[in-house]
Every structure is written in C-alpha cells, then in structure tokens.
Scaffold this active site. Sequence first.
Site, PDB file in Angstrom:
ATOM      1  N   GLY A   1      69.727 122.937  -6.164  1.00  0.00           N
ATOM      2  CA  GLY A   1      69.088 122.695  -4.691  1.00  0.00           C
ATOM      3  C   GLY A   1      68.540 124.098  -4.090  1.00  0.00           C
TER       4      GLY A   1
ATOM      5  N   THR B   1      66.552 115.661  -7.274  1.00  0.00           N
ATOM      6  CA  THR B   1      65.236 115.145  -7.274  1.00  0.00           C
ATOM      7  C   THR B   1      64.038 116.189  -7.673  1.00  0.00           C
ATOM      8  OG1 THR B   1      65.125 115.646  -4.753  1.00  0.00           O
ATOM      9  CG2 THR B   1      65.873 113.565  -5.360  1.00  0.00           C
TER      10      THR B   1
ATOM     11  N   ASP C   1      63.848 120.323 -12.114  1.00  0.00           N
ATOM     12  CA  ASP C   1      64.595 120.721 -13.140  1.00  0.00           C
ATOM     13  C   ASP C   1      65.870 119.893 -13.085  1.00  0.00           C
ATOM     14  OD1 ASP C   1      63.307 123.219 -13.510  1.00  0.00           O
ATOM     15  OD2 ASP C   1      64.634 124.430 -13.101  1.00  0.00           O
TER      16      ASP C   1
ATOM     17  N   GLU D   1      62.457 136.444  -9.874  1.00  0.00           N
ATOM     18  CA  GLU D   1      62.053 136.669  -8.460  1.00  0.00           C
ATOM     19  C   GLU D   1      62.974 137.797  -7.812  1.00  0.00           C
ATOM     20  OE1 GLU D   1      59.378 136.206  -6.276  1.00  0.00           O
ATOM     21  OE2 GLU D   1      58.483 135.742  -8.103  1.00  0.00           O
TER      22      GLU D   1
ATOM     23  N   SER E   1      62.409 126.134  -2.763  1.00  0.00           N
ATOM     24  CA  SER E   1      62.042 126.858  -3.937  1.00  0.00           C
ATOM     25  C   SER E   1      60.729 127.620  -3.806  1.00  0.00           C
ATOM     26  CB  SER E   1      62.270 126.121  -5.192  1.00  0.00           C
ATOM     27  OG  SER E   1      61.039 125.125  -5.078  1.00  0.00           O
TER      28      SER E   1
ATOM     29  N   THR F   1      67.121 133.455 -10.648  1.00  0.00           N
ATOM     30  CA  THR F   1      65.661 133.552 -10.903  1.00  0.00           C
ATOM     31  C   THR F   1      65.293 135.180 -11.117  1.00  0.00           C
ATOM     32  OG1 THR F   1      63.605 133.491  -9.568  1.00  0.00           O
ATOM     33  CG2 THR F   1      65.359 133.821  -8.002  1.00  0.00           C
TER      34      THR F   1
ATOM     35  N   TYR G   1      62.780 134.035  -0.090  1.00  0.00           N
ATOM     36  CA  TYR G   1      63.245 133.426  -1.119  1.00  0.00           C
ATOM     37  C   TYR G   1      64.122 134.287  -1.966  1.00  0.00           C
ATOM     38  CZ  TYR G   1      63.495 131.012  -5.689  1.00  0.00           C
ATOM     39  OH  TYR G   1      63.851 130.483  -6.952  1.00  0.00           O
TER      40      TYR G   1
ATOM     41  N   LYS H   1      68.485 134.442  -2.722  1.00  0.00           N
ATOM     42  CA  LYS H   1      68.810 134.306  -4.195  1.00  0.00           C
ATOM     43  C   LYS H   1      69.685 135.532  -4.695  1.00  0.00           C
ATOM     44  CE  LYS H   1      67.229 130.233  -5.755  1.00  0.00           C
ATOM     45  NZ  LYS H   1      67.966 129.276  -6.308  1.00  0.00           N
TER      46      LYS H   1
ATOM     47  N   LEU I   1      72.672 120.958   1.476  1.00  0.00           N
ATOM     48  CA  LEU I   1      73.312 122.077   1.016  1.00  0.00           C
ATOM     49  C   LEU I   1      73.533 123.006   2.321  1.00  0.00           C
ATOM     50  CD1 LEU I   1      71.537 123.566  -2.068  1.00  0.00           C
ATOM     51  CD2 LEU I   1      74.208 122.702  -1.630  1.00  0.00           C
TER      52      LEU I   1
HETATM   53  P1  NAP Z   1      61.949 121.944  -6.936  1.00  0.00           P
HETATM   54  O1  NAP Z   1      61.298 120.995  -7.847  1.00  0.00           O
HETATM   55  O2  NAP Z   1      61.563 122.700  -5.790  1.00  0.00           O
HETATM   56  O3  NAP Z   1      63.528 121.227  -6.619  1.00  0.00           O
HETATM   57  C1  NAP Z   1      64.308 121.761  -5.706  1.00  0.00           C
HETATM   58  C2  NAP Z   1      65.196 120.536  -5.334  1.00  0.00           C
HETATM   59  O4  NAP Z   1      66.154 121.225  -4.114  1.00  0.00           O
HETATM   60  C3  NAP Z   1      64.672 119.418  -4.598  1.00  0.00           C
HETATM   61  O5  NAP Z   1      65.460 118.332  -5.430  1.00  0.00           O
HETATM   62  C4  NAP Z   1      64.914 119.599  -3.160  1.00  0.00           C
HETATM   63  O6  NAP Z   1      65.469 118.245  -2.722  1.00  0.00           O
HETATM   64  C5  NAP Z   1      66.403 120.159  -3.335  1.00  0.00           C
HETATM   65  N1  NAP Z   1      66.568 121.008  -1.787  1.00  0.00           N
HETATM   66  C6  NAP Z   1      65.773 121.488  -1.287  1.00  0.00           C
HETATM   67  N2  NAP Z   1      66.542 121.981  -0.222  1.00  0.00           N
HETATM   68  C7  NAP Z   1      67.569 121.280  -0.046  1.00  0.00           C
HETATM   69  C8  NAP Z   1      68.931 121.375   0.735  1.00  0.00           C
HETATM   70  N3  NAP Z   1      68.725 122.024   1.924  1.00  0.00           N
HETATM   71  N4  NAP Z   1      69.729 120.542   0.418  1.00  0.00           N
HETATM   72  C9  NAP Z   1      69.892 119.983  -0.849  1.00  0.00           C
HETATM   73  N5  NAP Z   1      68.943 120.011  -1.693  1.00  0.00           N
HETATM   74  C10 NAP Z   1      67.630 120.590  -1.290  1.00  0.00           C
HETATM   75  O7  NAP Z   1      62.469 123.099  -7.865  1.00  0.00           O
HETATM   76  P2  NAP Z   1      62.896 123.426  -9.536  1.00  0.00           P
HETATM   77  O8  NAP Z   1      61.533 123.985  -9.915  1.00  0.00           O
HETATM   78  O9  NAP Z   1      63.387 122.161  -9.896  1.00  0.00           O
HETATM   79  O10 NAP Z   1      63.930 124.691  -9.379  1.00  0.00           O
HETATM   80  C11 NAP Z   1      65.586 124.182  -9.414  1.00  0.00           C
HETATM   81  C12 NAP Z   1      66.232 125.590  -9.000  1.00  0.00           C
HETATM   82  O11 NAP Z   1      66.047 126.568  -9.984  1.00  0.00           O
HETATM   83  C13 NAP Z   1      65.882 125.980  -7.613  1.00  0.00           C
HETATM   84  O12 NAP Z   1      67.036 126.550  -7.229  1.00  0.00           O
HETATM   85  C14 NAP Z   1      64.826 127.177  -7.799  1.00  0.00           C
HETATM   86  O13 NAP Z   1      64.807 128.035  -6.833  1.00  0.00           O
HETATM   87  C15 NAP Z   1      65.201 127.634  -9.089  1.00  0.00           C
HETATM   88  N6  NAP Z   1      64.321 128.358 -10.073  1.00  0.00           N
HETATM   89  C16 NAP Z   1      63.359 127.576 -10.410  1.00  0.00           C
HETATM   90  C17 NAP Z   1      62.598 128.062 -11.267  1.00  0.00           C
HETATM   91  C18 NAP Z   1      61.231 127.776 -11.916  1.00  0.00           C
HETATM   92  O14 NAP Z   1      60.280 128.348 -12.389  1.00  0.00           O
HETATM   93  N7  NAP Z   1      61.371 126.170 -11.677  1.00  0.00           N
HETATM   94  C19 NAP Z   1      62.820 129.528 -11.899  1.00  0.00           C
HETATM   95  C20 NAP Z   1      64.167 130.189 -11.591  1.00  0.00           C
HETATM   96  C21 NAP Z   1      64.693 129.694 -10.685  1.00  0.00           C
HETATM   97  P3  NAP Z   1      63.961 117.515  -1.975  1.00  0.00           P
HETATM   98  O15 NAP Z   1      63.379 116.826  -3.451  1.00  0.00           O
HETATM   99  O16 NAP Z   1      64.246 116.572  -1.066  1.00  0.00           O
HETATM  100  O17 NAP Z   1      62.618 118.494  -1.959  1.00  0.00           O
HETATM  101  O1  F7E Z   2      53.308 131.454  -8.118  1.00  0.00           O
HETATM  102  C1  F7E Z   2      50.126 133.631  -7.429  1.00  0.00           C
HETATM  103  C2  F7E Z   2      51.001 133.633  -6.540  1.00  0.00           C
HETATM  104  O2  F7E Z   2      54.063 129.590  -6.441  1.00  0.00           O
HETATM  105  C3  F7E Z   2      53.077 132.322  -9.311  1.00  0.00           C
HETATM  106  C4  F7E Z   2      59.171 129.286  -8.158  1.00  0.00           C
HETATM  107  O3  F7E Z   2      59.780 128.134  -9.021  1.00  0.00           O
HETATM  108  O4  F7E Z   2      59.032 130.663 -10.163  1.00  0.00           O
HETATM  109  C5  F7E Z   2      58.440 130.092  -9.049  1.00  0.00           C
HETATM  110  O5  F7E Z   2      57.819 131.082  -7.949  1.00  0.00           O
HETATM  111  C6  F7E Z   2      52.050 133.478  -8.834  1.00  0.00           C
HETATM  112  C7  F7E Z   2      52.156 134.096  -7.383  1.00  0.00           C
HETATM  113  O6  F7E Z   2      55.489 130.691  -8.434  1.00  0.00           O
HETATM  114  C8  F7E Z   2      48.057 130.676  -6.012  1.00  0.00           C
HETATM  115  O7  F7E Z   2      50.631 134.701  -5.700  1.00  0.00           O
HETATM  116  C9  F7E Z   2      47.912 132.621  -6.933  1.00  0.00           C
HETATM  117  O8  F7E Z   2      52.198 135.352  -7.794  1.00  0.00           O
HETATM  118  O9  F7E Z   2      53.602 129.169  -9.022  1.00  0.00           O
HETATM  119  P1  F7E Z   2      54.127 130.063  -7.824  1.00  0.00           P
HETATM  120  P2  F7E Z   2      56.593 131.760  -8.049  1.00  0.00           P
HETATM  121  O10 F7E Z   2      56.082 132.358  -6.913  1.00  0.00           O
HETATM  122  O11 F7E Z   2      56.363 132.677  -9.305  1.00  0.00           O
HETATM  123  C10 F7E Z   2      60.095 131.677  -9.774  1.00  0.00           C
HETATM  124  C11 F7E Z   2      60.480 132.140 -10.939  1.00  0.00           C
HETATM  125  C12 F7E Z   2      61.139 131.010  -8.677  1.00  0.00           C
HETATM  126  O12 F7E Z   2      62.258 131.049  -8.893  1.00  0.00           O
HETATM  127  C13 F7E Z   2      60.546 129.837  -7.845  1.00  0.00           C
HETATM  128  O13 F7E Z   2      61.358 129.012  -7.213  1.00  0.00           O
HETATM  129  O14 F7E Z   2      50.747 132.675  -8.580  1.00  0.00           O
HETATM  130  N1  F7E Z   2      48.843 132.500  -6.900  1.00  0.00           N
HETATM  131  N2  F7E Z   2      47.044 131.665  -6.255  1.00  0.00           N
HETATM  132  C14 F7E Z   2      49.446 131.530  -6.268  1.00  0.00           C
HETATM  133  N3  F7E Z   2      50.535 130.852  -6.031  1.00  0.00           N
HETATM  134  C15 F7E Z   2      50.345 129.453  -5.509  1.00  0.00           C
HETATM  135  N4  F7E Z   2      51.635 128.631  -5.422  1.00  0.00           N
HETATM  136  N5  F7E Z   2      49.366 128.964  -5.340  1.00  0.00           N
HETATM  137  C16 F7E Z   2      48.041 129.526  -5.564  1.00  0.00           C
HETATM  138  O15 F7E Z   2      46.890 129.099  -4.947  1.00  0.00           O
END
Ligand code: NAP
Ligand code: F7E
Length: 353
Positions: A86, A10, A13, A134, A89, A132, A156, A160, A64
Amino acid sequence: MKKALISGITGQDGAYLAEYLINKGYEVHGIKRRTSRFITDRVDHLVKDHQEADKKLILHYGDLTDSLNVTSILKKVNPDEIYNLGAMSHVHVSFETPEYTANTNAIGCLRMLESIRLLGMTESVKYYQASTSELYGDCKIIPQKEDTPFNPQSPYAIAKLFAFYSIKNYRKSYNMFASNGILFNHESPHRGETFVTKKITTAAAKIYYGIADTIYLGNLDAKRDWGHAKDYVRGMWKILQYKNPEDFVLATNTNFSIREFTKLVFKEIGVEIEFSGKGVNEKGIATKVDSDCLIKIGQEVVKIDERYFRPSDVNNLLGDYSKAKRLLGWEPKYNIHSLIKEMVNYDLERFKP
Ligand code: NAP
Ligand code: F7E
C-alpha cells in the site's frame, strides 16, 4: 494453509500477487480502502472465484494512516506473511501531497512494524516492504544494486527511504524477518493510467482507432528499467522464502528512455515515428504507417506539455539483479518487447470500436 496479508491489494502489484499466492495455496487477506465507488476491478475475478466458494480471498476495510485499524486487522488475521504494498505510489503527485505521502508510505510501514511488535508477532511473521529504485534518485553510479548509495529526489522517495531503514532497524533490533525488495519500474496491462507506460499504450490505441490525435508527455530523456509486474510479484514471494531476511534488487538490467519506449509502442501498432525539435517544442511525427490504422503520415502524434515536468526528476535508472539471480534463482521472463506487446494488445482490444 499459509495466510498472507497484502496491503494495496487493489493496486497493480497487489492484484497480481494475490492471484500468485492463491495459486500457491495461500489464504489471502487484503486491505482495501473505503471509497465512494467500487475500486476492486483488478481483483474482482479473484473475489468471484475465491470469496464465495472456498474463501481463499478475504478483503478488509482499512487504511495505512489509521494505527488502530492496522493493529486490529493484524490481530484478526494473524498472518504468516505480510506484503506491505500500500502506498501513494505516484512520484509526481507526491510533490503536491507530501504530508499524506509521508504518512502513508513512511509512517504506514512503521505502523505495521510496531503493530507486529506490540502484538508479539515478531517471531511468527515474515514482512515484505515495497521499496523502490526511486531511492537511488540522482545517482551517478550505473547500474544500481543493493549497496549503491541512495539520493532520493521526491517526497515519494524520501518517504520510502524512511520505510527502507525502518525495515533494517526492526530486523536488527527485534530480530524480525523483514526484507526490502528494491524494485525497478514494473508495468502491465493493469498499470494505473497516469504512469507513463500505460499512458502511452492507452494513447497509441486511441490514436490507432482515431479516437484521439495526440499524446502530451513531459520529460522524454528520462531512462527507466522496465519489467513486468508478474515477474516481480514472483520475486516478492521468493524474497520471503529465502533463509534470511535480506534486501534484494529486482530489475531487468536494461533501460530505455521515454522517447525510445514511445517509438517501440508505435512500432508495435505499425507506425514509425521520428522526433524533432527541442524542449517543449519537441514533437513525434508519424513517418511510415504499415497498418490499417487511422494515423496519417506527418501526423504529430506526440507533443510536450510542461505540466508533466516534475520539480525534480530522476534521469537514469538501471538495475543489476545479480544478487536475486544468485541467491533466489530469480530472473525476469519478460523483456521490453514482450511487455510492450502484451500492453498494446490489451489496449487495442479495450478500445476496439
Ligand atoms: P498502485 O497500483 O498505485 O497500488 C497502490 C495500492 O496502495 C492501491 O491498492 C492503493 O489503494 C493502496 N493505497 C494507497 N494509499 C493507501 C493507504 N493510505 N492505505 C492503504 N492502502 C493505500 O501501485 P503498484 O504499482 O501496485 O505498487 C505497489 C507498491 O510497490 C507501492 O508501494 C509502490 O510504491 C511500490 N513500487 C512500485 C513500483 C512499480 O514500478 N510499480 C516499483 C517499486 C516500488 P487504492 O486502490 O484505493 O488507491
Ligand atoms: O514516470 C517521465 C517522468 O510516473 C517515469 C512508480 O511506480 O516507478 C514509478 O515511478 C518517467 C519519469 O513512473 C510523462 O518524468 C514523461 O521520469 O511512469 P512514471 P516513476 O516516476 O518512475 C517507481 C519505481 C516507483 O516506485 C513508483 O511508485 O516518465 N514522464 N512524461 C512522464 N511520467 C508520467 N507519469 N506522465 C507523463 O506524461
């Protein structure tokens, strides 16, 4: 027909990946959480098209944090490929919910791996772990690639890290096909609205129509390597089709600060903004308006709210995807400009009066 199981279907990704795999002919199973309201809006079009007619998408209730549930879904589905997407995130939220974050992101991955082993599926299943950028955290080496040391900076990222090494451990100990995709930030029109890119494109569209005046942000100096989720789910699939289980970085090899990203978004709606002031007093002010929008010259469209600063942040992430290019033939098709254009157009349409 190959069967794939996606946790986090949901999410951003999960939805793009489900569509990609269905188009490749897979039967896709997804894990959705029980919630008090419907949360399947990102996959509703797929449910409609594929659940009734030819049953290519099947959703299962699960979580999970529930070992028996994870094992039971794996047994029922018996998938060829598992994509563990999941997660809790949100990096900032993980400081407020560290235990839940570890339970889902770290132990959740372990639950999956151990279930695969106990069910005797180690030889038959391929497993993708959503790792990630991160993990690199406070990293002095730029750009970052597969062998760059990790220095995670949040609950987080630490959770990971546990999952990342669990994959390596199960691969080595049990000869499992388990791979990490170390993905840099990837965005899309369907990105959650609390992530900074979507927060900015949403606010810019609202300010354009006069529905809002200002967006409040935190750290504008942080730099991220932003790609499009569509490119990255294609990469996930390619990682599992490679001859060996290995870890791969997916990135764009370019990065921008939050300040630069904000300027590009406003430029896309025909508004030039300039930043002045320091720290919490910094402001983004409209200096030129080239469109029919309701923004006025001199309007303070960006302000700082210290609530959005994190206890510890990651300041400079820049990926190097040369291994993925060399071994998988993977390259991103989007750049920052096409990504922003798509996100902005989507939000302008969404808020059109
Ligand atoms: P997202 O939009 O936040 O989606 C996270 C998904 O995980 C949602 O379907 C959420 O369900 C589900 N989830 C959360 N807690 C759970 C639990 N306890 N049991 C089962 N499912 C659960 O994240 P995304 O951006 O698609 O990212 C997908 C994955 O890639 C994540 O693992 C994230 O950490 C990782 N990642 C993301 C990025 C990025 O930039 N997008 C980069 C690197 C890695 P609900 O819809 O119910 O909340
Ligand atoms: O923040 C700065 C904040 O929350 C990016 C997740 O998908 O990517 C994501 O994590 C930057 C940070 O993403 C605001 O401090 C400033 O430096 O969009 P973000 P993230 O933390 O990089 C990684 C790869 C993952 O794995 C994660 O799951 O932006 N920032 N002002 C802000 N960030 C937010 N959210 N809101 C602000 O107002």
